[in-house]
Design a protein around this motif. Structure first.
Motif, PDB file in Angstrom:
ATOM      1  N   THR A 184       8.188  24.626 -11.548  1.00 18.40           N
ATOM      2  CA  THR A 184       8.316  25.798 -12.422  1.00 18.40           C
ATOM      3  C   THR A 184       8.110  25.468 -13.875  1.00 18.40           C
ATOM      4  OG1 THR A 184      10.710  25.452 -12.606  1.00 18.40           O
ATOM      5  CG2 THR A 184       9.909  26.867 -10.799  1.00 18.40           C
ATOM      6  N   ASP A 185       7.940  24.218 -14.192  1.00 18.04           N
ATOM      7  CA  ASP A 185       7.774  23.826 -15.590  1.00 18.04           C
ATOM      8  C   ASP A 185       6.321  24.017 -15.983  1.00 18.04           C
ATOM      9  OD1 ASP A 185       7.729  22.680 -18.088  1.00 18.04           O
ATOM     10  OD2 ASP A 185       8.774  20.843 -17.497  1.00 18.04           O
ATOM     11  N   VAL A 245      -6.333  40.218 -18.393  1.00 22.26           N
ATOM     12  CA  VAL A 245      -6.112  40.155 -16.951  1.00 22.26           C
ATOM     13  C   VAL A 245      -4.981  39.136 -16.698  1.00 22.26           C
ATOM     14  CG1 VAL A 245      -7.108  39.570 -14.738  1.00 22.26           C
ATOM     15  CG2 VAL A 245      -8.519  40.646 -16.496  1.00 22.26           C
ATOM     16  N   PRO A 246      -3.933  39.527 -15.945  1.00 20.72           N
ATOM     17  CA  PRO A 246      -2.865  38.580 -15.603  1.00 20.72           C
ATOM     18  C   PRO A 246      -3.328  37.654 -14.450  1.00 20.72           C
ATOM     19  CG  PRO A 246      -2.372  40.696 -14.644  1.00 20.72           C
ATOM     20  CD  PRO A 246      -3.619  40.910 -15.426  1.00 20.72           C
ATOM     21  N   LEU A 247      -3.273  36.323 -14.694  1.00 22.58           N
ATOM     22  CA  LEU A 247      -3.630  35.339 -13.675  1.00 22.58           C
ATOM     23  C   LEU A 247      -2.334  34.740 -13.154  1.00 22.58           C
ATOM     24  CD1 LEU A 247      -6.593  33.571 -15.542  1.00 22.58           C
ATOM     25  CD2 LEU A 247      -6.719  35.375 -13.825  1.00 22.58           C
ATOM     26  N   LYS A 248      -2.018  35.008 -11.892  1.00 19.18           N
ATOM     27  CA  LYS A 248      -0.734  34.613 -11.323  1.00 19.18           C
ATOM     28  C   LYS A 248      -0.972  33.516 -10.257  1.00 19.18           C
ATOM     29  CE  LYS A 248       0.870  39.387 -11.951  1.00 19.18           C
ATOM     30  NZ  LYS A 248       1.404  40.602 -11.270  1.00 19.18           N
ATOM     31  N   PHE A 249      -0.092  32.455 -10.268  1.00 18.49           N
ATOM     32  CA  PHE A 249      -0.272  31.359  -9.288  1.00 18.49           C
ATOM     33  C   PHE A 249       1.045  30.597  -9.160  1.00 18.49           C
ATOM     34  CE2 PHE A 249      -1.323  29.888 -13.504  1.00 18.49           C
ATOM     35  CZ  PHE A 249      -0.715  28.651 -13.633  1.00 18.49           C
ATOM     36  N   GLU A 250       1.086  29.773  -8.089  1.00 16.83           N
ATOM     37  CA  GLU A 250       2.247  28.932  -7.840  1.00 16.83           C
ATOM     38  C   GLU A 250       1.775  27.475  -7.627  1.00 16.83           C
ATOM     39  OE1 GLU A 250       5.627  31.205  -5.459  1.00 16.83           O
ATOM     40  OE2 GLU A 250       3.660  31.370  -4.481  1.00 16.83           O
ATOM     41  N   VAL A 251       2.724  26.552  -7.924  1.00 11.52           N
ATOM     42  CA  VAL A 251       2.441  25.097  -7.760  1.00 11.52           C
ATOM     43  C   VAL A 251       3.585  24.513  -6.954  1.00 11.52           C
ATOM     44  CG1 VAL A 251       2.088  22.889  -8.905  1.00 11.52           C
ATOM     45  CG2 VAL A 251       1.221  25.013  -9.961  1.00 11.52           C
ATOM     46  N   ASN A 297       0.848  -1.189   0.000  1.00 11.96           N
ATOM     47  CA  ASN A 297       0.000   0.000   0.000  1.00 11.96           C
ATOM     48  C   ASN A 297       0.896   1.257   0.000  1.00 11.96           C
ATOM     49  OD1 ASN A 297      -2.420  -1.514   0.237  1.00 11.96           O
ATOM     50  ND2 ASN A 297      -1.996  -1.781   2.415  1.00 11.96           N
ATOM     51  N   TYR A 298       0.511   2.281  -0.782  1.00 15.81           N
ATOM     52  CA  TYR A 298       1.233   3.566  -0.785  1.00 15.81           C
ATOM     53  C   TYR A 298       0.236   4.655  -1.163  1.00 15.81           C
ATOM     54  CZ  TYR A 298       1.352   3.178  -5.899  1.00 15.81           C
ATOM     55  OH  TYR A 298       1.018   3.077  -7.230  1.00 15.81           O
ATOM     56  N   THR A 299       0.698   5.932  -0.948  1.00 11.20           N
ATOM     57  CA  THR A 299      -0.185   7.071  -1.177  1.00 11.20           C
ATOM     58  C   THR A 299       0.507   8.073  -2.097  1.00 11.20           C
ATOM     59  OG1 THR A 299      -1.156   6.807   1.018  1.00 11.20           O
ATOM     60  CG2 THR A 299      -1.463   8.945  -0.079  1.00 11.20           C
ATOM     61  N   VAL A 300      -0.278   8.622  -3.034  1.00 15.78           N
ATOM     62  CA  VAL A 300       0.193   9.695  -3.916  1.00 15.78           C
ATOM     63  C   VAL A 300      -0.525  10.981  -3.499  1.00 15.78           C
ATOM     64  CG1 VAL A 300       0.389  10.537  -6.278  1.00 15.78           C
ATOM     65  CG2 VAL A 300       0.651   8.075  -5.791  1.00 15.78           C
ATOM     66  N   SER A 301       0.239  11.947  -3.071  1.00 16.21           N
ATOM     67  CA  SER A 301      -0.334  13.218  -2.589  1.00 16.21           C
ATOM     68  C   SER A 301      -0.450  14.242  -3.713  1.00 16.21           C
ATOM     69  CB  SER A 301       0.539  13.807  -1.471  1.00 16.21           C
ATOM     70  OG  SER A 301       0.610  12.929  -0.373  1.00 16.21           O
ATOM     71  N   ALA A 302      -1.482  15.089  -3.633  1.00 21.46           N
ATOM     72  CA  ALA A 302      -1.697  16.138  -4.649  1.00 21.46           C
ATOM     73  C   ALA A 302      -0.742  17.303  -4.408  1.00 21.46           C
ATOM     74  CB  ALA A 302      -3.139  16.597  -4.589  1.00 21.46           C
ATOM     75  N   TRP A 303      -0.607  18.130  -5.465  1.00 25.14           N
ATOM     76  CA  TRP A 303       0.211  19.341  -5.340  1.00 25.14           C
ATOM     77  C   TRP A 303      -0.562  20.411  -4.554  1.00 25.14           C
ATOM     78  CZ3 TRP A 303       1.344  19.254 -11.284  1.00 25.14           C
ATOM     79  CH2 TRP A 303       2.318  18.253 -11.537  1.00 25.14           C
ATOM     80  N   THR A 304       0.200  21.395  -4.114  1.00 25.55           N
ATOM     81  CA  THR A 304      -0.415  22.550  -3.447  1.00 25.55           C
ATOM     82  C   THR A 304      -0.419  23.722  -4.429  1.00 25.55           C
ATOM     83  OG1 THR A 304       0.379  21.803  -1.308  1.00 25.55           O
ATOM     84  CG2 THR A 304      -0.246  24.125  -1.501  1.00 25.55           C
ATOM     85  N   LEU A 305      -1.646  24.263  -4.690  1.00 25.89           N
ATOM     86  CA  LEU A 305      -1.778  25.396  -5.627  1.00 25.89           C
ATOM     87  C   LEU A 305      -2.020  26.689  -4.822  1.00 25.89           C
ATOM     88  CD1 LEU A 305      -4.105  23.810  -8.351  1.00 25.89           C
ATOM     89  CD2 LEU A 305      -1.602  23.719  -8.167  1.00 25.89           C
ATOM     90  N   LYS A 306      -1.275  27.703  -5.171  1.00 28.34           N
ATOM     91  CA  LYS A 306      -1.442  29.010  -4.523  1.00 28.34           C
ATOM     92  C   LYS A 306      -1.748  30.041  -5.584  1.00 28.34           C
ATOM     93  CE  LYS A 306       1.718  28.004  -0.690  1.00 28.34           C
ATOM     94  NZ  LYS A 306       2.924  28.427   0.069  1.00 28.34           N
TER      95      LYS A 306
END
Length: 592
Positions: free
Chosen positions: A514-515, A500-506, A470-479
């Protein structure tokens, strides 16, 4: 005077003969017992003639014979068989003419076929001529008996005395009995003698009385001797009597004896017998049985030298030369692969036999311990005792599940961020008996969520072993979206047609991605403005004229996606950015 007496006597005899004939002509007259003389061998009504010489004597035998017609014994007369018996004798009274003297005129018979001799003397004074002797009366015998006395009559033909007798008496034996073969008799034999001398009287005789032989003998000699003026003579007969058939028995003299009365090779059946009186014995030739049979009956007989035959008791031969079929087979046990079994095995022996069934076979055998090859043997035996060995059967038994060996892949209990999950693992089977066959992993996934991988291994016996991870795959964090866009359900008021500029981080954990390839889709769509009733409205104060291409701004350390709004004032839109792991962020807009 003598002639007158002779005529009177003849008339009386004729009347008496007529009475005897009438007596015989009842409902069964043709089969009345015959009272006859022994001058010849035919009991008929013709008057036999006995030639005598005056001054001599002559012996004539009388007997009672069973009723016959044309030589056929009465089968259905008033009294079937002989009507004279010891407890019911028959009395015959002779009628003897004047001029003839009889030794006796009253004869008593206690059985048929027994001859009684009567001596008739003719004085010298008797006038030559014919003198008839007949039966005056017949009485006694069994109840309802009939008798025909006519055949007993005969004529004494008296001749003048011969001047001299130079010839001894003539002796003729009469043998009555059932003739067998080779001079033997097979029933009681009566021997009587006819002693005649036509020239002079019989002066003495010996051994000339009738004799009945009832005891079996290999040869009893009887001799009759008589003397007259012409001399002495004798006559002998030898009687061989065997009334009993030989012994006779069938026996198997060749052939291998099996069991339960069966034979297992070609059989020879011989017939044998003995006879203590009239041996040697001739028996049925040897017989053979070469074909298999459940029961062939043989018959045979033996014949002695007297011609008597005895049938042997039948003999039944059962012959089976072929052993039964026999085969080994697994009758219980889970069949695996490649000839292996994977549970306890029962091996049964079975067979059949079309001739001497039923068949008894080796009892069931079991294999409960694991083995790379246990040889089983068995046999079947038919009712004749023939056994057949079945072809050997080898059992391979592997009850142990194979082991699993993992190679690579997510670790058991591991947690990984999307995009950083290890490559799928491989596995191999381990087995120390039948050997490993193959192994395969299922359940691998790099998608977000909990996962269970299963490694399935097979050994060459077909056993299946499994192991899980058993193992777990975690989701990314979006900001984001960052300013100038307001989040948290706010309704951003934007000039129609502006960009409109839409700015976010992953982030994957603490690692910023950054890709631009991590962004899966960037979609927008018109929605009813009523969906935002009561939402806080916030005017976009910053616009951009840059290209609407997703990029990562290394200076600001964030992704920027320029969205050119539609030129449709008063309409409302929802913009959604979705990353490869399935995470998403959205913002609401109203054009003015």
């Amino acid at each position: 005077m003598e002639q007158h007496h002779m005529r009177r006597t003849l008339r009386a005899l004729g009347t008496l003969a007529t009475s005897a004939v009438l007596l015989a002509l009842g409902s069964h007259a043709a089969f009345a017992d015959q009272v006859t003389n022994t001058i010849d061998s035919t009991p008929d009504t013709a008057l036999e003639i006995r030639n005598v010489v005056a001054g001599t004597s002559s012996s004539v035998g009388f007997q009672i014979l069973e009723g016959q017609t044309g030589g056929v014994t009465d089968p259905t007369g008033d009294r079937q068989g002989c009507n004279a018996a010891g407890n019911a004798p028959v009395t015959v009274n002779l009628s003897v003419p004047s001029g003839v003297m009889a030794g006796t005129t009253t004869l008593s018979f206690t059985d048929c076929g027994v001859v009684q001799n009567v001596n008739f003397a003719i004085p010298t004074s008797t006038i030559p001529g014919d003198y008839n002797v007949s039966v005056a009366s017949v009485s006694g015998g069994k109840a309802n008996s009939l008798f025909n006395s006519a055949p007993a009559s005969f004529t004494l033909r008296v001749g003048a005395p011969a001047p001299t007798d130079t010839t001894p008496p003539s002796i003729t034996p009469t043998v009555i009995g059932t003739a067998g073969a080779n001079g033997w008799y097979t029933s009681d034999v009566t021997v009587s003698w006819l002693v005649v001398d036509n020239e002079s009287a019989i002066t003495s005789s010996s051994g000339c009385d009738a004799v009945t032989i009832s005891t079996e003998t290999t040869g009893q000699t009887l001799t009759c001797a008589a003397t007259s003026a012409g001399g002495t003579t004798s006559k002998s007969v030898t009687i061989k009597l065997d009334k009993t058939g030989p012994s006779a028995a069938l026996a198997v003299t060749a052939g291998d004896a099996g069991e339960n009365g069966w034979y297992t090779s070609d059989v020879t059946v011989s017939t044998s017998g003995t006879d203590s009186i009239s041996g040697p014995v001739t028996c049925t030739p040897d017989q053979t049985q070469t074909s298999e049979t459940t029961g062939q009956e043989f018959n045979g007989s033996c014949t002695n030298d007297a011609g008597l035959t005895t049938n042997a008791a039948p003999l039944t031969v059962k012959l089976d030369k072929t052993g039964p079929s026999a085969a080994l087979a697994v009758t219980a046990g889970d069949a695996g692969e490649n000839g292996w079994y994977t549970s306890d095995v029962t091996v049964s022996t079975s067979g059949s036999d079309t001739i001497s069934g039923p068949v008894t076979c080796t009892s069931d055998q079991t294999q409960t311990t694991e083995t790379a090859g246990q040889v089983f043997n068995g046999s079947c035996t038919n009712d004749a005792g023939l056994s057949t060995n079945a072809a050997s059967l080898t059992v391979k038994l592997d009850k142990t599940l194979p082991g699993v060996l993992w190679t690579g892949g997510p670790a058991a209990g591991g947690t990984y961020y999307f995009g950083f999950v290890p490559s799928p693992p491989t596995c191999s089977a381990t087995d120390g008996l039948s050997g490993p066959a193959d192994c395969a992993v299922s359940g691998y996934s790099a998608a977000v969520g909990g996962h269970t991988m299963t490694a399935t291994a097979h050994d060459n016996a077909g056993n299946t072993g499994t192991d899980t991870r058993n193992y777990t795959v975690s989701a990314w964090t979006l900001k984001g979206f960052y300013q100038p866009v307001d989040m948290n359900g706010a309704l951003n008021m934007v000039k129609a047609g502006s960009t409109v500029p839409l700015k976010f981080e992953v982030f994957a954990g603490s690692t910023e991605l950054t890709d631009t390839a991590v962004v899966d889709t960037f979609k927008w769509g018109e929605v009813p403005c009523t969906d935002f009733s009561g939402a806080v409205q916030d005017d976009i104060e910053q616009y951009t004229s840059g290209q609407t291409v997703l990029r990562y701004d290394t200076t600001g350390g964030q992704f920027i996606q320029n969205w050119q709004t539609p030129k449709k004032a008063g309409s409302c839109y929802k913009v959604v950015m979705k990353t490869d792991d399935g995470s998403s962020i959205s913002a609401n807009f109203k054009l003015k």
